[in-house]
Design a protein around this motif. Sequence first.
Motif, PDB file in Angstrom:
ATOM      1  N   UNK A  65       0.753  -1.366  -0.003  1.00 15.88           N
ATOM      2  CA  UNK A  65       0.068   0.000  -0.031  1.00 15.88           C
ATOM      3  C   UNK A  65       0.866   1.144  -0.036  1.00 15.88           C
ATOM      4  N   UNK A  66       2.012   1.321   0.715  1.00 10.51           N
ATOM      5  CA  UNK A  66       2.814   2.372   0.766  1.00 10.51           C
ATOM      6  C   UNK A  66       2.593   3.304   2.110  1.00 10.51           C
ATOM      7  N   UNK A  67       3.340   4.263   2.239  1.00  9.39           N
ATOM      8  CA  UNK A  67       3.395   5.144   3.482  1.00  9.39           C
ATOM      9  C   UNK A  67       2.050   5.788   3.337  1.00  9.39           C
ATOM     10  N   UNK A  68       1.495   6.311   2.466  1.00  7.01           N
ATOM     11  CA  UNK A  68       0.396   6.999   2.479  1.00  7.01           C
ATOM     12  C   UNK A  68      -0.911   6.375   2.529  1.00  7.01           C
ATOM     13  N   UNK A  69      -1.151   5.500   1.533  1.00 11.05           N
ATOM     14  CA  UNK A  69      -2.174   4.678   1.252  1.00 11.05           C
ATOM     15  C   UNK A  69      -2.592   3.738   2.341  1.00 11.05           C
ATOM     16  N   UNK A  70      -1.521   3.448   3.005  1.00 10.96           N
ATOM     17  CA  UNK A  70      -1.595   2.255   4.244  1.00 10.96           C
ATOM     18  C   UNK A  70      -2.366   2.880   5.538  1.00 10.96           C
ATOM     19  N   UNK A  71      -2.599   4.229   5.460  1.00 11.66           N
ATOM     20  CA  UNK A  71      -3.222   4.891   6.477  1.00 11.66           C
ATOM     21  C   UNK A  71      -4.770   4.408   6.601  1.00 11.66           C
ATOM     22  N   UNK A  72      -5.442   4.034   5.363  1.00  9.65           N
ATOM     23  CA  UNK A  72      -6.683   3.412   5.304  1.00  9.65           C
ATOM     24  C   UNK A  72      -7.020   2.157   6.096  1.00  9.65           C
ATOM     25  N   UNK A  73      -5.752   1.546   6.319  1.00  5.03           N
ATOM     26  CA  UNK A  73      -5.787   0.142   7.039  1.00  5.03           C
ATOM     27  C   UNK A  73      -5.901   0.456   8.502  1.00  5.03           C
ATOM     28  N   UNK A  74      -5.585   1.677   9.013  1.00 10.12           N
ATOM     29  CA  UNK A  74      -5.403   1.572  10.413  1.00 10.12           C
ATOM     30  C   UNK A  74      -6.788   2.587  11.067  1.00 10.12           C
ATOM     31  N   UNK A  75      -6.841   2.958  12.085  1.00  8.04           N
ATOM     32  CA  UNK A  75      -7.785   3.783  12.662  1.00  8.04           C
ATOM     33  C   UNK A  75      -7.248   5.345  12.905  1.00  8.04           C
ATOM     34  N   UNK A  76      -7.479   6.107  11.656  1.00  8.50           N
ATOM     35  CA  UNK A  76      -7.005   7.340  11.560  1.00  8.50           C
ATOM     36  C   UNK A  76      -8.349   7.956  11.411  1.00  8.50           C
ATOM     37  N   UNK A  77      -8.806   8.931  12.271  1.00 12.95           N
ATOM     38  CA  UNK A  77      -9.952   9.585  12.352  1.00 12.95           C
ATOM     39  C   UNK A  77      -9.794  11.052  12.298  1.00 12.95           C
ATOM     40  N   UNK A  78     -10.623  11.749  11.586  1.00 10.66           N
ATOM     41  CA  UNK A  78     -10.420  13.179  11.203  1.00 10.66           C
ATOM     42  C   UNK A  78     -11.100  13.947  12.402  1.00 10.66           C
ATOM     43  N   UNK A  79     -10.578  15.233  12.845  1.00  5.58           N
ATOM     44  CA  UNK A  79     -11.298  15.936  13.708  1.00  5.58           C
ATOM     45  C   UNK A  79     -12.745  16.108  13.441  1.00  5.58           C
ATOM     46  N   UNK A  80     -13.650  16.197  14.683  1.00  2.00           N
ATOM     47  CA  UNK A  80     -14.863  16.598  14.635  1.00  2.00           C
ATOM     48  C   UNK A  80     -15.703  15.308  14.216  1.00  2.00           C
TER      49      UNK A  80
END
Length: 239
Positions: free
Chosen positions: A187-202
Motif C-alpha cells: 500500500x505504501x506509507x500514504x495509502x496504508x493509512x486507510x488500513x488503520x484507525x485514523x479519524x479526522x477531527x470533529x
Amino acid sequence: MGLLLCSFLPQQKKVRIFSIGDSTMCDYDEKYLTGFGGDSLYPIRGWMQMARPLFPSYVEVHNAARSGRSSKSFRTEGHWQKVIDSVQQGDYVFIMFGPNDQKPDTARHTDPHTTFRQNLMNYVNEVKAKKARPVLFTCLVRRKFDNNGKIENTHGNYVSVVRELAADMKVPLVDLNKKSAELLEEYGPEASVKLFVHIQPGIFPKLPKGKKDDTHLSELGATKVAETALRELKNLGIF
C-alpha cells in the motif's frame, strides 16, 4: 431421486477454532463501538472478527482474544482457563501475542526469551494435552515506515521467538508479522493509512481532535489481514 441421493451424502464435520490474543485479533461488540458519542461507526476491528465469514461454512469460530492482554495477563485474568476448559480433541487453537508483552507494567510484561517463550510453550502443551491443534501466529506490524518505504521492526525479539518456538515444537506457524509488513509496503506509507484507525477531527464527540492510531486496524485493514491469514492457513493445508 436427486433429493434422496443428497440425503445420503456424508456431512462435512464441524471444525472449531478458538483464538487467543490481543486487540488486533479480538471482536469489537456494539457496546464498545457505541462508546464514542453513541455512534456505532467507530472503525476499529480485529482481524479474527473479520475472518468469520471467510472460513468455510463448516468452521465454527470462538474468538476469545481480548484487548490489552499479553501472554501473561490472558492467563492470570482467567481468560485462558475458560478457553482450555472448552477445547476438545481435534479443535484448533490460534495463539497470537507480543505487543502487550512489551508493556512495562508487571501485570503484562514478559521477557521474550524467557517468560514469553515459556508462556507460549505452556499454551501449546496444554492444547496438545487435549489432543487439539495449536497454531502459532506472529503479531501484526505497526504502521511505521523507514526512509526507504520499509516497515520497521517495533516488536523486537517477540516475533523471532515465536518463529523459533514453532520450529522447535513442530507447530504450524502463520507469520502474520511478515505478511502484514508486505501488505503495508504494498500500500505504501500514504495509502496504508486507510488500513488503520485514523479519524479526522470533529467526527466523534469524544475525539474532538481526531485520532491517529497506527496499531489498531480499520474494517478494511482487519479484512485484508484476515484474507492474508486465510491464504496462509490454506498454504499450510489447514483449510
